[in-house]
Structures are given as C-alpha cells and as structure tokens.
Design an enzyme around this catalytic site. Structure first.
Site, PDB file in Angstrom:
ATOM      1  N   SER A 120       0.775  -1.416  -0.332  1.00  0.00           N
ATOM      2  CA  SER A 120       0.267  -0.091   0.135  1.00  0.00           C
ATOM      3  C   SER A 120       0.803   1.306   0.720  1.00  0.00           C
ATOM      4  CB  SER A 120      -0.758   0.139   1.275  1.00  0.00           C
ATOM      5  OG  SER A 120      -2.158   0.782   1.063  1.00  0.00           O
ATOM      6  N   TYR A 129      -8.280  13.845   1.072  1.00  0.00           N
ATOM      7  CA  TYR A 129      -7.510  14.594  -0.126  1.00  0.00           C
ATOM      8  C   TYR A 129      -8.375  15.105  -1.083  1.00  0.00           C
ATOM      9  CZ  TYR A 129      -3.939  12.578   3.290  1.00  0.00           C
ATOM     10  OH  TYR A 129      -3.466  12.695   3.868  1.00  0.00           O
TER      11      TYR A 129
HETATM   12  C1  LIG Z   1       3.132   5.136   7.528  1.00  0.00           C
HETATM   13  C2  LIG Z   1       1.458   5.769   6.814  1.00  0.00           C
HETATM   14  C3  LIG Z   1       1.649   6.180   5.738  1.00  0.00           C
HETATM   15  C4  LIG Z   1       0.563   5.730   4.688  1.00  0.00           C
HETATM   16  N1  LIG Z   1       0.727   6.785   3.369  1.00  0.00           N
HETATM   17  C5  LIG Z   1      -0.297   6.971   2.669  1.00  0.00           C
HETATM   18  C6  LIG Z   1      -0.732   7.378   1.694  1.00  0.00           C
HETATM   19  O1  LIG Z   1       0.828   7.899   0.729  1.00  0.00           O
HETATM   20  N2  LIG Z   1      -1.477   7.395   0.608  1.00  0.00           N
HETATM   21  C7  LIG Z   1      -2.493   6.880   1.267  1.00  0.00           C
HETATM   22  O2  LIG Z   1      -3.166   5.966   0.360  1.00  0.00           O
HETATM   23  N3  LIG Z   1      -2.240   6.257   2.077  1.00  0.00           N
HETATM   24  C8  LIG Z   1      -1.784   6.072   3.194  1.00  0.00           C
HETATM   25  N4  LIG Z   1      -1.340   5.372   3.808  1.00  0.00           N
HETATM   26  C9  LIG Z   1      -2.390   4.046   4.363  1.00  0.00           C
HETATM   27  C10 LIG Z   1      -2.362   2.821   4.752  1.00  0.00           C
HETATM   28  O3  LIG Z   1      -1.630   3.197   3.108  1.00  0.00           O
HETATM   29  C11 LIG Z   1      -3.668   1.349   4.522  1.00  0.00           C
HETATM   30  O4  LIG Z   1      -4.519   2.250   3.828  1.00  0.00           O
HETATM   31  C12 LIG Z   1      -3.761   1.930   6.468  1.00  0.00           C
HETATM   32  O5  LIG Z   1      -2.624   1.647   6.844  1.00  0.00           O
HETATM   33  C13 LIG Z   1      -4.247   0.283   6.561  1.00  0.00           C
HETATM   34  O6  LIG Z   1      -3.947  -0.474   6.113  1.00  0.00           O
HETATM   35  P1  LIG Z   1      -3.275  -1.143   7.384  1.00  0.00           P
HETATM   36  O7  LIG Z   1      -4.243  -1.694   8.419  1.00  0.00           O
HETATM   37  O8  LIG Z   1      -2.788  -2.628   6.444  1.00  0.00           O
HETATM   38  O9  LIG Z   1      -1.992  -0.829   7.110  1.00  0.00           O
HETATM   39  C14 LIG Z   1      -0.643   5.436   5.327  1.00  0.00           C
HETATM   40  C15 LIG Z   1      -0.073   4.570   6.526  1.00  0.00           C
HETATM   41  C16 LIG Z   1       0.613   4.465   6.875  1.00  0.00           C
HETATM   42  C17 LIG Z   1       1.084   3.809   8.089  1.00  0.00           C
END
Ligand SMILES: Cc1cc2nc3c(=O)[nH]c(=O)nc-3n(C[C@H](O)[C@H](O)[C@H](O)COP(=O)(O)O)c2cc1C
Length: 366
Positions: free
Chosen positions: A23, A183
C-alpha cells in the site's frame, strides 16, 4: 495446495505474479518533494518483499499540494530526477513491479509530519494557503482553505497530467490517483467537504465532476496498456457522508473513464470521522464494488495474516490485497505468506539460500 493469493492477475497489459500489493505509505522524508536516500533504502527493501506490486507513497502534483514539508512530489525536474534515481536502483535490485500514487492534499495540506504532531503548520514554519472545494477547514485548529477557483482547478488538473507524464518517463508500471482519505479529489466527492453551489457541487454527479475531469485528463495521456487505478473511499463513516453505494457509482464512473482497478479505503474526510478497527474492515466495501461495478477491486485495512489475505481472494471478495503496516513490520511478508500457503515467490539470487524448505510452514501460521 493452490493459493488464490499467489495466482497471477493482469491489469491492462501488466501481468502481476500474485495479488499482494504494498500500500502507498508517505515517508515524510523528501527534500522539497525530492526522494532521498531514505526512499532508496525503504523502497529497495520493499522491492524484495514478495509483493507483486509496490505502490510508491502519495506523490504530490504541486508543491502546495503536499501534506507536509517532507512529502514526496513530482512537480519539478529535480523531483523527477531524484525519483528516477531511486526507481533505477529498485529495478536493478528488486523482484517487484512499481506503481505510484499521484495526489493533491487539498485542505489537509500545510501540516506537520506525524511525528511532529501532524497538526496544521503554525506561523514561522512556512505554512502555505490550502485549497478545497469549499472554505471549510478539516477540523478545529486547521487552516481554512480557499474555495478553489476555476483557474486553480484547471491548473491542478494539468498538474496531474504533468506528473503523470513524469511518472511514465520514470518508467512506473502503474499509476493510481489518490481519491480517498479526505485529500483534494475525495473532498470534491464528499458532501461533508463540498458545499459548492456551482456545477461542481450538489448532487453526486456534480461532486464527481472535477475528480472525473482529472481522471479523464490523466487517462488521455497514458498508454492504454499501462494500468491506471484510483484509491477511493468506500465510506466516510459519517452521517451525510459518502456511503458504499456512492463508492459503487464512483467505481463505475472510473471504469467508464478507462480505469483498470480501484482500491477501497475509507475515512479521513474530517477530523470528526472515526474508522472501524475490526480486521479487514474495508473488505466488505471492496466486495460490493467488485460485484456491482465490475472492476478489479483491492482491499486494504487491518489485513495482516496470510490466511486472512488468502481467504479474501479465494472467496472472491477482493482481487488484490494491499498491506501497509504489516509489511513494514515484516518486509519479507510475501515470502512468509508463500511459505504458509504452500506457494512460490521470487527471491533475488543473493538470498536464494533462504530456501522455503528451511522452515516448517507452521512457523508462519499467524
Ligand atoms: C506510515 C503510513 C503512511 C501512509 N501513507 C499513505 C499514502 O501515502 N497514501 C495512501 O493512500 N494511504 C496511506 N496510508 C494508509 C495505508 O496505505 C493503508 O491504507 C492503511 O494503513 C491501512 O492498511 P494497514 O492496516 O495494512 O496498515 C499510510 C499508512 C501508513 C501506516
């Protein structure tokens, strides 16, 4: 055993070896939008995670479209050169394909990095004026954005196009537009943040107009064989906000615009919104969109174990699984998932001696 998670998938002309996607994750480690040595190491690490596709973090199409002073951008020749250097390195050492998420922060921009508190930049820290469909701040103590003018809308649309051309020159395998998390493009879609009374506000069709203008302009400059997708919101988790039926309508409109996939995320439209904290909480949204809009759908959000990811794909609930925190925690998540699911994954030759047979599969039954 045949694993659904490790079966290939084709997006336009791009063949992906499995359904695991890293992601997009902001690193807040760029210098005036330019990728740094941190990106070299971070993306280099993920280039050998076993995921078929790594999506590079939200990369902003204009300087004032960044979230923080540390956010990545693709709005200058310097930004393009810095990211080209990182991607050339990743392609040399890695086994994965790379996509990039193009974004504009809108009313959530001009903020501190998360580890500095994440709030709006105060005077003295070089804050900048933010833009949004309507002059409504994201929450208390946030900057009040300027209601975006027609001229600025045209400029932002062309900034997306210019960043797309730069991403294609760098050689990204896929492009994804950020239409979630509050956003700019999401903020147009949601009635929570868009109260305009011109043809860009009001009924759903009007709220989608600007994001679709951007979508069409980007698609028009991309080769048809290069997949284009979007991260969209499945729910604002707020009364009066976007809901799963809106997500289906958004996905259908993107499919009609020639998009190849969507990623179902949710939340983030307002400081008052609260996401669920249950495992795979966005997966029902992905399932609904996949079924009703007929477009390849990616699920994300609190998916951590190989078995959970496998079941989502095997049961037809999602076509791809995106992982963020779990794969930062275990940058060889894909290798370990392959072991747990009896599947194969490509490793770089330097690490070939980490043979799957070294470990009992039970070790990774998380
Ligand atoms: C450090 C960090 C940075 C993130 N930056 C973005 C990003 O640039 N774009 C985006 O769409 N989501 C961003 N997210 C959200 C993640 O892509 C993801 O959708 C969210 O963390 C849920 O997934 P997970 O439970 O596997 O962490 C970010 C999440 C984390 C933890």
């Amino acid at each position: 055993m045949t694993s659904a998670l490790f079966s290939p998938i084709r997006l336009a002309d791009l063949e992906l070896a499995n359904r695991i996607v890293v992601s997009p994750m902001c690193q807040y480690s760029a210098n005036d939008g330019c990728a740094s040595d941190w990106h070299l190491t971070h993306l280099g690490m993920l280039a050998n995670s076993g995921a078929a596709l790594v999506v590079v973090e939200a990369t902003h199409v204009e300087r004032h479209g960044r979230i923080t002073h540390g956010c990545l951008g693709l709005y200058s020749d310097a930004c393009e050169a810095a990211l080209a250097r990182v991607m050339a390195h990743c392609r040399t050492i890695g086994t994965t394909r790379f996509g990039i998420q193009l974004a504009h922060s809108g009313r959530k921009g001009s903020a501190r990095r998360p580890w500095e508190g994440g709030q709006a930049l105060p005077d003295g820290e070089d804050p900048w004026p933010t833009i949004a469909p309507s002059a409504i701040p994201f929450g208390p103590d946030w900057h009040t954005p300027q209601a975006i003018s027609r001229e600025d809308m045209t400029r932002v649309r062309e900034d997306f196009v210019a960043a797309t051309r730069r991403a294609l020159r760098i050689g990204f395998d896929a492009i994804e537009l950020h239409m979630a998390h509050g956003y700019l493009l999401h903020s147009f879609m949601s009635p929570i943040s868009n109260t305009r009374n011109d043809e860009y506000g009001g009924p759903r069709e009007a709220r989608l107009r600007f994001p679709l203008e951007v979508a069409n302009a980007v698609r028009a400059v991309m080769p048809r064989g290069t997949p284009l997708g979007a991260r969209i919101t499945g729910s604002d988790w707020m009364d009066g906000g976007l809901d799963p039926d809106d997500a289906v309508a958004i996905a259908k409109a993107l499919k009609d615009a020639g998009f190849d996939f969507v990623c179902l995320s949710s939340g983030g439209v307002s400081a008052a919104a609260r996401n669920p904290t249950t495992p795979a909480y966005n997966a029902p949204l992905a399932e609904k969109v996949k079924r009703e809009a007929g477009i390849a759908a990616r699920a994300v959000g609190l998916i951590a174990s190989p078995q959970q990811a496998e079941a989502l794909v095997a049961d037809g609930k999602a076509d791809m699984i995106a992982l963020a925190r779990a794969i930062l925690d275990d940058p060889h998540w894909g290798w370990h998932a392959a072991l747990a699911l009896g599947a194969e994954v490509t490793r770089p030759p330097q690490y070939a001696r980490v043979a799957p047979k070294m470990w009992p599969a039970a070790r990774y039954r998380m």
